[in-house]
Scaffold this active site. Structure first.
Site, PDB file in Angstrom:
ATOM      1  N   ASN A   1     -18.323 -11.877 -23.421  1.00  0.00           N
ATOM      2  CA  ASN A   1     -18.075 -12.836 -22.805  1.00  0.00           C
ATOM      3  C   ASN A   1     -18.399 -12.437 -21.313  1.00  0.00           C
ATOM      4  OD1 ASN A   1     -16.604 -10.094 -21.820  1.00  0.00           O
ATOM      5  ND2 ASN A   1     -14.701 -11.478 -21.610  1.00  0.00           N
TER       6      ASN A   1
ATOM      7  N   GLU B 239     -11.422  -0.705 -23.799  1.00  0.00           N
ATOM      8  CA  GLU B 239     -10.714  -1.976 -23.029  1.00  0.00           C
ATOM      9  C   GLU B 239     -10.767  -3.028 -24.045  1.00  0.00           C
ATOM     10  OE1 GLU B 239     -10.064  -2.313 -19.467  1.00  0.00           O
ATOM     11  OE2 GLU B 239     -10.755  -0.234 -19.173  1.00  0.00           O
TER      12      GLU B 239
ATOM     13  N   CYS C 212     -11.077 -11.301 -20.493  1.00  0.00           N
ATOM     14  CA  CYS C 212     -10.066 -10.109 -20.501  1.00  0.00           C
ATOM     15  C   CYS C 212      -9.028 -10.503 -19.954  1.00  0.00           C
ATOM     16  CB  CYS C 212     -10.238  -9.215 -21.025  1.00  0.00           C
ATOM     17  SG  CYS C 212     -10.745  -8.139 -19.756  1.00  0.00           S
TER      18      CYS C 212
ATOM     19  N   GLU D 140     -11.284   2.279 -16.342  1.00  0.00           N
ATOM     20  CA  GLU D 140     -12.794   1.635 -15.497  1.00  0.00           C
ATOM     21  C   GLU D 140     -12.322   1.751 -14.145  1.00  0.00           C
ATOM     22  OE1 GLU D 140     -14.160  -1.318 -18.113  1.00  0.00           O
ATOM     23  OE2 GLU D 140     -15.756   0.404 -19.260  1.00  0.00           O
TER      24      GLU D 140
END
Ligand code: NAD
Length: 486
Positions: free
Chosen positions: A149, A247, A285, A467
């Site tokens: 994405n 993630e 996301c 992250e």
């Protein structure tokens, strides 16, 4: 046509088998390139090269590791328009978005971690008996696996902290959108990275990706992608006790309180919520996919939101006036279509959109593209599948709530816990609600604004670890405490 190569030990090369996969421009349906269809033998070469380069790279001073990261950022900046065009063609996203967000952020990711490592000093703890110095020792070979994405954005978000921390890297971009990773590989030598420090291999998840995560020379895995893939990676990593950061997906709520829809607030709230649902065709996301609306504001807010969604221009990603480009592939278009059909079967009412955009509504160049109309649905229970499963497209459901407690219960009522946004004019309420939401990030009257020093990531089925900033640098290192007697 871009014929991409693997990049192993400083050299661009084909897969050992010579096999290749096609890469599609989803807006036109045309084949725009090929990548190597790598097999375990290719992964082994890349992991071995990285393993051999690790001792030299990790022994360099932080400033010496920072220099090629900055240079790589310079090279992307120099060629930003070329990168953006390829990202746009390969993903179907609007060109402006590719340039202004994807490529801009890839540059800042590299610069941010190059700077951050320089400020990452040894920690020291002192008490009456001893002095403890905590050294951070790079783990070894890092596998960096990224999704389709935000291709270059998320690839650099992983490789930059790994390299800055002193790890050698084998990166595997998504086979769906691999082409900007190849452009990056073409610039790695010019940036001054020694051979073997950064390797990029292409191929499919269940072959190349699976071989990478189970490779004995890989010390840690940082993965962004779907929850099911994340689960399989965690179990593949378990026998060798590799460190894993995941993630994963989300089902993010936007919670709209009535005080955010008064006449002086309404436009700002609409702007923000529309952006949070439909940016990148809903394929971020953190996109909001469940819009929780306080019942008192329903009659004002819903028609205004629908009107805004209908006003979004779906069209050629190269056209500067386009808001919504193509979905990433025909397969993904089918998945989103199936999800809306499921919603209807569960009793959803379609307030706008609800189907792919017909060829006759699209400009000639993109008639074969994977375009889906911005879609809003209501009349669904919070517990139905549509409100529980990630769709990852330009589709959101509208759900009413009465008070704070109900909003929090609905917001927390999925397996996911990635992010949320809270829209209210009352800052005390914003604080109260945000502390009760089970997710890694809560945006107040905003969405996707961030400081790269802050941790980002998900709870529960949305991930493991964080992250960003020091969290990322620490993931790639083993702390070693050296204690001196006083
Ligand atoms: P995906 O899980 O299908 O693939 C992601 C990557 O993993 C690809 O490079 C793929 O080739 C690789 N892969 C697939 N199977 C593998 C295996 N068995 N072993 C090793 N590697 C494997 O995800 P996708 O469809 O590319 O991306 C969409 C998903 O990513 C969505 O669920 C979205 O929510 C999630 N995502 C999460 C974040 C986040 O920060 N939490 C960010 C972006 C996307």
């Amino acid at each position: 046509m871009i014929h991409a190569s693997n990049f192993i030990n400083g050299t661009l090369c084909a897969a050992h088998s010579g096999d290749m996969l096609e890469v599609i421009n989803p807006a036109t349906g045309e084949v725009m390139g090929t990548i190597p269809d790598s097999a375990p033998a290719d992964i082994d070469r890349a992991a071995t090269a990285a393993s051999n380069a690790f001792a030299m790279w990790s022994a360099l001073a932080p400033a010496q590791r920072a220099a090629p990261l900055h240079k790589l950022a310079d090279l992307i900046q120099r060629d930003a328009k070329d990168f953006a065009r390829v990202e746009c063609d390969n993903t179907g996203k609007p060109l402006e978005l590719a340039l202004g967000v994807d490529i801009a952020r890839a540059i800042s990711n590299l610069r941010f971690f190059a700077d951050a490592i320089a400020h990452n000093d040894t920690e020291k703890f002192q008490n009456e008996t001893c002095v403890s110095n905590v050294h951070r020792r790079a783990l070894g070979v890092a596998a960096c696996i990224s999704p389709w994405n935000l291709p270059l954005y998320l690839l650099t978000w992983k490789i930059a902290p790994a390299l800055a921390a002193g790890c050698a890297v084998v990166a595997k971009p998504s086979e769906v959108t691999p082409l900007t990773a190849h452009m990056l590989a073409q610039r790695v030598r010019e940036a001054g990275f020694p051979s073997g420090v950064l390797n990029i291999i292409h191929g499919r998840g269940h072959t190349a990706g699976a071989a990478l995560v189970s490779h004995p020379r890989v010390a840690c895995i940082t993965f962004t992608g779907g929850t099911v893939t994340g689960q399989s990676i965690a179990s593949a990593a378990a026998p060798t006790l590799k460190r894993v950061a995941l993630e994963l997906g989300g089902k993010n709520p936007a919670i709209i309180f009535a005080d955010a829809t008064t006449s002086d607030q309404l436009n700002a709230t609409l702007d923000g919520v529309i952006r949070s649902i439909f940016t990148n065709q809903g394929q971020v996301c953190h996109c909001s996919s469940r819009i929780l609306i306080q019942r008192a504001a329903w009659d004002t807010f819903v028609p205004a939101l629908v009107k805004r969604a209908q006003a979004l221009r779906v069209g050629d990603p190269l056209d500067a006036s386009t808001h919504i480009g193509s979905l990433v592939s025909q397969q993904h278009l089918q998945k989103v279509t199936n999800a809306v059909e499921l919603a209807v079967s569960e009793g959803a009412r379609i307030l706008c959109g609800g189907a792919r955009v017909g060829a006759d509504e699209l400009p000639q160049r993109v008639r074969a593209g994977a375009f889906f109309a911005p879609t809003l649905l209501d009349n669904l229970a919070p517990t139905c599948r549509t409100n529980q499963e990630e769709i990852f497209g330009p589709v959101a459901t509208l759900i009413p709530f009465d008070d704070e407690a109900a909003a929090i219960q609905i917001a927390n009522g999925t397996q996911f816990g990635l992010s949320a946004s809270v829209w209210t004019a009352d800052s005390a309420r914003a604080d109260r609600v945000s502390t009760k939401l089970d997710c890694g990030t809560v945006w107040i009257n905003s969405w996707m604004v961030r400081d790269l020093r802050a941790p980002i990531g998900g709870m529960r089925a949305s991930g493991l670890g964080r992250e960003g900033g020091n969290e990322a640098l620490r993931f790639f290192a083993e702390p070693v405490t050296v204690v001196h007697n006083k």
